[in-house]
Scaffold this motif. Structure first.
Motif, PDB file in Angstrom:
ATOM      1  N   LEU A  62       0.768  -1.103  -0.172  1.00 33.62           N
ATOM      2  CA  LEU A  62      -0.076   0.001  -0.080  1.00 33.62           C
ATOM      3  C   LEU A  62       0.832   1.433  -0.045  1.00 33.62           C
ATOM      4  O   LEU A  62       0.655   2.321  -0.618  1.00 33.62           O
ATOM      5  N   ALA A  63       2.008   1.305   0.788  1.00 36.43           N
ATOM      6  CA  ALA A  63       2.793   2.277   0.571  1.00 36.43           C
ATOM      7  C   ALA A  63       3.522   2.713  -0.564  1.00 36.43           C
ATOM      8  O   ALA A  63       3.617   3.832  -0.916  1.00 36.43           O
ATOM      9  N   ILE A  64       3.782   1.596  -1.290  1.00 35.80           N
ATOM     10  CA  ILE A  64       4.305   2.050  -2.558  1.00 35.80           C
ATOM     11  C   ILE A  64       3.408   2.479  -3.575  1.00 35.80           C
ATOM     12  O   ILE A  64       3.792   3.354  -4.272  1.00 35.80           O
ATOM     13  N   LEU A  65       2.253   2.342  -3.280  1.00 35.13           N
ATOM     14  CA  LEU A  65       1.178   2.733  -4.210  1.00 35.13           C
ATOM     15  C   LEU A  65       0.738   4.260  -3.693  1.00 35.13           C
ATOM     16  O   LEU A  65       0.524   5.002  -4.799  1.00 35.13           O
ATOM     17  N   VAL A  66       0.882   4.667  -2.856  1.00 32.86           N
ATOM     18  CA  VAL A  66       0.226   6.078  -2.155  1.00 32.86           C
ATOM     19  C   VAL A  66       1.459   6.998  -2.286  1.00 32.86           C
ATOM     20  O   VAL A  66       1.489   8.142  -2.211  1.00 32.86           O
ATOM     21  N   GLN A  67       2.860   6.595  -2.124  1.00 29.99           N
ATOM     22  CA  GLN A  67       4.037   7.613  -2.449  1.00 29.99           C
ATOM     23  C   GLN A  67       3.899   8.719  -3.144  1.00 29.99           C
ATOM     24  O   GLN A  67       3.931   9.864  -2.773  1.00 29.99           O
ATOM     25  N   PRO A  68       3.694   8.446  -4.430  1.00 28.36           N
ATOM     26  CA  PRO A  68       3.827   9.433  -5.352  1.00 28.36           C
ATOM     27  C   PRO A  68       2.546  10.531  -5.067  1.00 28.36           C
ATOM     28  O   PRO A  68       2.500  11.784  -5.291  1.00 28.36           O
ATOM     29  N   TRP A  69       1.526  10.032  -4.893  1.00 31.28           N
ATOM     30  CA  TRP A  69       0.236  10.825  -4.750  1.00 31.28           C
ATOM     31  C   TRP A  69       0.217  11.761  -3.678  1.00 31.28           C
ATOM     32  O   TRP A  69      -0.037  12.799  -3.763  1.00 31.28           O
ATOM     33  N   LEU A  70       0.927  11.249  -2.642  1.00 28.44           N
ATOM     34  CA  LEU A  70       0.869  11.941  -1.320  1.00 28.44           C
ATOM     35  C   LEU A  70       1.865  12.976  -1.369  1.00 28.44           C
ATOM     36  O   LEU A  70       1.547  14.063  -1.046  1.00 28.44           O
TER      37      LEU A  70
END
Length: 206
Positions: A62-70
């Motif tokens: 989940l962290a890998i998926l949300v990093q760029p968006w954050l």
């Protein structure tokens, strides 16, 4: 320059590495021993314990998926402060809840939040130094992380030897909560203005 280490602004360099050092000390006295904590507190066998940690590894995905968006949505430092600040209540649940499913949930969420924040700050840190300093900064962050885990692991061993399982882990979790909270506050105090300027510049360019 000495031994290939280049630091042009020691004050800025220290600010970039010190909060991560605090986090590493906190992590080093709890994270490597979470399996012992969960097994000892809830009496799980090896199969059940492996299943618990398999579930918590989903947090990394989940962290890998949300990093760029954050980072795009909130800015780098605001994102780091947000996810690390949100992780702290889950540390409280992880350390002190008597209910297994809440502990598993807290482990998953804490894992995803901290894994989301660390790469974002690393990228921010590299932007704050000159190209010639980046290797030194990266090496310093890695070395201090390992030193922090050694300190944290030693602290864990001392507490277990003197206070026992319950008392030792109680102090461990209080310590990690204090260190994470301090590091998160330092990120905000030291870097929020630089982050706001960078976010405004990216927005204007877009």
């Amino acid at each position: 320059m000495s031994l290939g280490i280049t630091i042009r602004d020691r004050r800025r360099f220290t600010k970039l590495v010190f909060p991560g050092f605090l986090i590493s000390i906190g992590a080093g006295q709890v994270i490597p021993f979470l399996n012992l904590f969960v097994q000892g507190k809830f009496g799980l066998d090896l199969t059940q314990l492996n299943a618990v940690f398999a579930l918590t590894s989903l947090g990394t995905v989940l962290a890998i998926l949300v990093q760029p968006w954050l980072a795009r949505r909130f800015g780098q430092i605001t994102s780091v402060v947000l996810v690390q600040g949100l992780s702290i209540p889950f540390l409280v649940v992880l350390g002190f809840s008597p209910i297994l499913w809440t502990v598993i949930t807290a482990m998953m969420v804490r894992n995803s939040l901290m894994n989301a924040g660390n790469p974002i700050f690393n990228a921010f840190a590299m932007e704050q130094v000159t190209p010639v300093e980046r290797a030194s900064l990266s090496a310093s962050m890695s070395v201090l992380w390992q030193i922090g885990w050694v300190i944290g692991g030693t602290w864990y061993a001392v507490l277990q030897a003197t206070l026992g399982f319950t008392g030792g882990y109680t102090v461990n979790f209080i310590t990690i909560i204090v260190l994470y909270s301090t590091a998160t506050a330092l990120y905000w105090i030291w870097f929020r203005e630089a982050d706001r300027r960078a976010l405004a510049a990216r927005t204007a360019a877009a």
